[in-house]
Design an enzyme around this catalytic site. Structure first.
Site, PDB file in Angstrom:
ATOM      1  N   ARG A   1      -3.647  -7.712 -20.873  1.00 12.45           N
ATOM      2  CA  ARG A   1      -4.636  -7.451 -21.798  1.00 12.45           C
ATOM      3  C   ARG A   1      -4.034  -6.164 -22.815  1.00 12.45           C
ATOM      4  NH1 ARG A   1      -7.854  -3.466 -20.783  1.00 12.45           N
ATOM      5  NH2 ARG A   1      -9.614  -4.005 -21.883  1.00 12.45           N
ATOM      6  N   GLU A  56       2.192  -9.004   7.039  1.00 12.92           N
ATOM      7  CA  GLU A  56       3.375  -8.265   7.614  1.00 12.92           C
ATOM      8  C   GLU A  56       3.909  -7.468   6.868  1.00 12.92           C
ATOM      9  OE1 GLU A  56       2.903 -11.473   6.318  1.00 12.92           O
ATOM     10  OE2 GLU A  56       3.741 -12.256   8.205  1.00 12.92           O
ATOM     11  N   ASP A  67     -10.931   1.904 -24.183  1.00  9.03           N
ATOM     12  CA  ASP A  67     -11.288   1.815 -22.704  1.00  9.03           C
ATOM     13  C   ASP A  67     -11.143   3.097 -21.923  1.00  9.03           C
ATOM     14  OD1 ASP A  67     -11.323  -1.109 -22.549  1.00  9.03           O
ATOM     15  OD2 ASP A  67      -9.174  -1.161 -21.814  1.00  9.03           O
ATOM     16  N   PRO A  74       0.825  -1.143   0.129  1.00  6.80           N
ATOM     17  CA  PRO A  74       0.041   0.100  -0.013  1.00  6.80           C
ATOM     18  C   PRO A  74       0.963   1.236  -0.082  1.00  6.80           C
ATOM     19  CG  PRO A  74      -0.618  -1.478   1.896  1.00  6.80           C
ATOM     20  CD  PRO A  74       0.622  -1.970   1.143  1.00  6.80           C
TER      21      PRO A  74
HETATM   22  N1  ADE Z   1      -0.633  -5.240  -0.235  1.00  8.15           N
HETATM   23  C1  ADE Z   1      -1.697  -5.198   0.715  1.00  8.15           C
HETATM   24  N2  ADE Z   1      -2.485  -4.003   0.358  1.00  8.15           N
HETATM   25  C2  ADE Z   1      -1.982  -3.597  -0.866  1.00  8.15           C
HETATM   26  C3  ADE Z   1      -2.255  -2.589  -1.769  1.00  8.15           C
HETATM   27  N3  ADE Z   1      -3.490  -1.524  -1.505  1.00  8.15           N
HETATM   28  N4  ADE Z   1      -1.773  -2.670  -2.807  1.00  8.15           N
HETATM   29  C4  ADE Z   1      -0.646  -3.541  -3.234  1.00  8.15           C
HETATM   30  N5  ADE Z   1      -0.406  -4.405  -2.652  1.00  8.15           N
HETATM   31  C5  ADE Z   1      -0.958  -4.559  -1.266  1.00  8.15           C
END
Ligand code: ADE
Length: 230
Positions: free
Chosen positions: A150, A113, A165, A86
């Site tokens: 794709r 983790e 798209d 994230p």
């Molecule tokens: N792993 C956990 N959450 C994630 C996310 N939002 N994007 C990429 N990998 C992740």
């Protein structure tokens, strides 16, 4: 293209890949996907992949050794190496396009983790698929593999639909209709039945702008900034 995925959830990725655009691309010989469980590269009885962080704090971290050994054994150091987290850069159409131009990608999935920083330091980039936390990073790998696959020439049956798209031209898609002309009282907009291609193109563009303004004003701003830069 070759994509190697290092994950602790090989089976969920395998099931997904068999029934999807990536499966078709693999059958057509356009894509090769290697799924690797880095737990295979542990040497203790419990096959431990994680440990507690130096300096204290909650949670566990993925240890460097199993991941480094997997990269060695599978000869993945020369691939374009991506860590999914994230805290990575946000994934979008431009990123998918850029990644589709590589011959070899390696995707490392985290699970719950964090990961020892020394692993992160040897990655080429970190990518996030959105501002939320997934418990299983292989879900993010599926998203990336799908969006990238794709775009490999020859994978999408109808190349034009990739070109039409949402995001391809920086705007959201225009509304589309098929037969019948009227269904449960709802009519297809007159202009689409007119046969006037110029008018249809104008209507579609207006609808794209309208939708984008309403839902994603950030995309319009991005377009305007890009125009200023050119
Ligand atoms: N792993 C956990 N959450 C994630 C996310 N939002 N994007 C990429 N990998 C992740």
């Amino acid at each position: 293209m070759k994509i190697d995925v290092l994950t602790l959830f090989v089976d969920s990725l395998k099931a997904y890949l068999s029934e999807n655009i990536a499966g078709r691309a693999m059958e057509a010989g356009l894509l090769e996907v290697g799924l690797h469980d880095f737990r295979e590269y542990t040497h203790d009885r419990h096959r431990t992949v994680d440990d507690s962080p130096y300096g204290g704090g909650p949670g566990m971290l993925l240890k460097p050794a199993p991941i480094f050994e997997a990269l060695d054994d599978l000869d993945l150091w020369k691939a374009h190496k991506i860590f999914l987290t994230p805290s990575g850069r946000p994934f979008d159409h431009q990123t998918a396009l850029r990644l589709s131009q590589h011959d070899h990608l390696m995707i490392l999935c985290g699970h719950y983790e964090g990961v020892d920083q020394r692993v992160r330091d040897v990655m080429d980039e970190e990518i996030s698929i959105g501002d939320y936390v997934l418990s299983n990073g292989s879900v993010a790998a599926m998203v990336i593999i799908d969006a990238v696959t794709r775009l490999i020439p020859g994978t999408l049956g109808n190349q034009e639909s990739a070109e039409n798209d949402s995001f391809c031209d920086g705007l959201l898609e225009f509304p589309q209709y098929t037969r019948p002309e009227e269904y449960r009282g709802q009519k297809v907009p007159e202009v689409l039945l007119s046969g006037n291609h110029q008018l249809i193109a104008k209507w579609r563009r207006e609808k794209q702008l309208e939708l984008t303004r309403e839902r994603r004003p950030d995309l319009l701003e991005k377009m305007q900034d890009q125009k200023k830069d050119n």
